[in-house]
Write a protein that holds these residues in place. Structure first.
Motif, short mmCIF file in Angstrom:
data_model
loop_
_atom_site.label_atom_id
_atom_site.label_comp_id
_atom_site.label_asym_id
_atom_site.label_seq_id
_atom_site.Cartn_x
_atom_site.Cartn_y
_atom_site.Cartn_z
N ALA A 172 0.82 -1.21 0.00
CA ALA A 172 0.00 0.00 0.00
C ALA A 172 0.86 1.26 0.00
O ALA A 172 2.08 1.22 0.19
CB ALA A 172 -0.93 -0.01 1.21
N GLN A 175 -1.51 6.22 3.86
CA GLN A 175 -2.96 6.33 4.00
C GLN A 175 -3.42 7.76 4.23
O GLN A 175 -4.61 8.01 4.43
CB GLN A 175 -3.42 5.41 5.12
CG GLN A 175 -3.20 3.94 4.82
CD GLN A 175 -3.85 3.49 3.51
OE1 GLN A 175 -5.08 3.40 3.42
NE2 GLN A 175 -3.06 3.23 2.48
N THR A 176 -2.50 8.70 4.21
CA THR A 176 -2.87 10.12 4.19
C THR A 176 -3.21 10.59 2.78
O THR A 176 -3.68 11.72 2.60
CB THR A 176 -1.72 10.99 4.73
OG1 THR A 176 -0.53 10.71 3.99
CG2 THR A 176 -1.48 10.70 6.21
N HIS A 177 -2.98 9.75 1.78
CA HIS A 177 -3.28 10.06 0.38
C HIS A 177 -4.58 9.36 -0.02
O HIS A 177 -4.72 8.15 0.16
CB HIS A 177 -2.15 9.60 -0.54
CG HIS A 177 -0.89 10.40 -0.39
ND1 HIS A 177 -0.36 11.14 -1.42
CD2 HIS A 177 -0.06 10.57 0.66
CE1 HIS A 177 0.75 11.73 -1.00
NE2 HIS A 177 0.95 11.40 0.26
N THR A 178 -5.49 10.12 -0.59
CA THR A 178 -6.78 9.55 -1.00
C THR A 178 -6.61 8.40 -1.97
O THR A 178 -7.28 7.37 -1.87
CB THR A 178 -7.67 10.64 -1.62
OG1 THR A 178 -7.85 11.70 -0.68
CG2 THR A 178 -9.03 10.08 -2.02
N ALA A 180 -4.12 6.29 -2.36
CA ALA A 180 -3.63 5.09 -1.68
C ALA A 180 -4.71 4.46 -0.81
O ALA A 180 -4.86 3.23 -0.76
CB ALA A 180 -2.41 5.43 -0.83
N GLN A 181 -5.49 5.29 -0.13
CA GLN A 181 -6.60 4.79 0.67
C GLN A 181 -7.58 4.00 -0.20
O GLN A 181 -7.99 2.88 0.14
CB GLN A 181 -7.35 5.94 1.33
CG GLN A 181 -6.62 6.66 2.44
CD GLN A 181 -7.44 7.82 2.97
OE1 GLN A 181 -8.64 7.92 2.72
NE2 GLN A 181 -6.80 8.71 3.70
N ASN A 182 -7.95 4.61 -1.33
CA ASN A 182 -8.95 3.99 -2.21
C ASN A 182 -8.46 2.65 -2.75
O ASN A 182 -9.22 1.68 -2.84
CB ASN A 182 -9.28 4.92 -3.36
CG ASN A 182 -10.04 6.16 -2.90
OD1 ASN A 182 -10.51 6.23 -1.77
ND2 ASN A 182 -10.14 7.15 -3.77
N ARG A 184 -6.35 0.57 -1.41
CA ARG A 184 -6.37 -0.44 -0.34
C ARG A 184 -7.80 -0.91 -0.07
O ARG A 184 -8.04 -2.12 0.08
CB ARG A 184 -5.76 0.14 0.94
CG ARG A 184 -5.78 -0.83 2.11
CD ARG A 184 -5.00 -0.32 3.29
NE ARG A 184 -4.96 -1.30 4.37
CZ ARG A 184 -4.08 -1.28 5.35
NH1 ARG A 184 -3.16 -0.33 5.40
NH2 ARG A 184 -4.11 -2.21 6.29
N VAL A 185 -8.74 0.03 -0.02
CA VAL A 185 -10.13 -0.34 0.26
C VAL A 185 -10.67 -1.27 -0.82
O VAL A 185 -11.30 -2.30 -0.53
CB VAL A 185 -11.00 0.93 0.37
CG1 VAL A 185 -12.49 0.58 0.34
CG2 VAL A 185 -10.67 1.70 1.65
N ASP A 203 2.38 -1.58 4.71
CA ASP A 203 2.33 -0.12 4.65
C ASP A 203 3.59 0.40 3.95
O ASP A 203 4.71 0.15 4.40
CB ASP A 203 2.24 0.48 6.06
CG ASP A 203 0.92 0.14 6.73
OD1 ASP A 203 -0.10 0.06 6.02
OD2 ASP A 203 0.91 -0.05 7.96
N ASP A 205 5.36 3.70 1.17
CA ASP A 205 5.43 5.16 1.02
C ASP A 205 5.70 5.58 -0.43
O ASP A 205 6.36 6.60 -0.67
CB ASP A 205 6.52 5.73 1.94
CG ASP A 205 7.90 5.14 1.64
OD1 ASP A 205 8.03 4.34 0.69
OD2 ASP A 205 8.86 5.50 2.35
#
Length: 337
Positions: A172, A175-178, A180-182, A184-185, A203, A205
């Motif tokens: 990944a 997770q402060t980046h939209t 990257a969050q998306n 992973r989800v 996790d 970077d």
């Protein structure tokens, strides 16, 4: 120039101001002379005559990264071809602060139009010059909206599953980046919905080092046969770690990246990835601004898919993992970074 092309000064002026009605033959004569003389319009002289500056501003909320710098260079080329000059202005602060500063730029008389790649709480009617905004980047110049869409992660996993892969691993991004969050989800949801097995999420970077460390941390007898990395750098790092562990890519383990970085097209193996049409979206925005400056109708928007999957050498059918029982130096592809 008019004398060399055999036309009047008024005709040359009409050519450079893009007034319609010139005969194709006349336009070709002028274009031939422009090319021969390598002529560029004098924007200062033009502004003195027509009370125009020939300058467009692009407003950014922070300094661009390497990928975005290439995007700005492309936009500058488009603007120059249209007879303008693009100037990049970095304005830090929250959205209201940046909106106030944009209004100052608009009323300064120095620019004919302004493009902001991030949203602004600004009423266009308050500006004396056209202001075009997009919603593609947030206050930190991180992708959002369509540029952060991760729905194709499901297509990636479905493609790998069709090749027989059942055991997955995700490297990944922050997770402060939209974006990257998306990713992973969608990865976790798809694995669950398709009844596949995930052996964890590492996790990372965005760097090659994070991909390298993530794959090195997998146990020697891992059942993982497919890695979905947050970007091509992490994918390249994972491929290097696989090589050092004696795992062949894609024979023993498949690796998928994201972003279609240039290096991934020439590495060994070449990286399966997702091409993101950042350039196309920015091109439409700058064309809208130029049309507004000229008082023309905005161009028709023909957006293709923002994200497009590209299958290359780093992905193949699932193996039974037997060749990874002993981590010897079996070489297949040697990564070139």
């Amino acid at each position: 120039m008019a004398r060399r092309a055999g036309v009047s000064h008024q005709t040359v002026s009409r050519y450079f101001t893009r007034i319609e009605g010139l005969k194709p033959a006349t336009r070709q004569k002028i274009e031939a002379v422009v090319s021969e003389l390598n002529y560029r319009p004098n924007l200062v002289a033009r502004s003195m005559r027509a009370k125009r500056t020939g300058r467009l501003a692009m407003v950014l909320p922070s300094m661009p990264n390497q990928m975005q710098s290439g995007l700005l260079a492309m936009l500058a080329t488009i603007v120059e071809a249209e007879g303008y000059r693009l100037e990049v202005v970095t304005i830090v602060g929250d959205a209201p602060t940046r909106a106030d500063r944009v209004l100052e730029l608009a009323t300064s008389g120095g620019f004919e139009g302004i493009l902001s790649l991030s949203p602004l709480p600004l009423d266009p009617a308050r500006s004396p010059v056209p202001v075009v905004t997009t919603a593609d980047y947030d206050d930190r110049m991180q992708s959002q909206g369509d540029l952060a869409d991760a729905s194709v992660v499901r297509e990636i996993i479905e493609h790998l599953a069709a090749l027989g892969h059942q055991d997955f691993f995700h490297i990944a991004g922050p997770q402060t980046h939209t974006a990257a969050q998306n990713r992973r989800v969608v990865y976790e949801r798809t694995i669950e919905e398709l009844g596949l097995r995930s052996h964890g999420v590492a996790d990372g970077d965005w760097t090659g080092r994070s991909g390298y460390d993530a794959l090195q941390a997998l146990p020697a007898a891992t059942a993982v046969t497919a890695v979905v990395a947050v970007n091509d750098r992490a994918a390249l790092g994972a491929i290097r770690a696989a090589f050092e562990r004696g795992w062949r890519v894609p024979d023993d383990i498949s690796v998928f990246g994201w972003d279609d970085f240039d290096m991934g097209r020439y590495s060994t193996p070449t990286i399966s990835t997702v091409a993101v049409d950042r350039e196309g979206r920015a091109r439409v925005a700058i064309q809208r601004l130029i049309a507004a400056v000229r008082g023309e109708e905005p161009p028709e928007i023909h957006h293709g898919p923002t994200n497009r999957i590209i299958i290359r050498e780093s992905v193949g059918p699932a193996s039974n993992g037997s060749s990874r029982a002993v981590e010897a130096g079996r070489r297949s592809f040697i990564p070139v970074c």
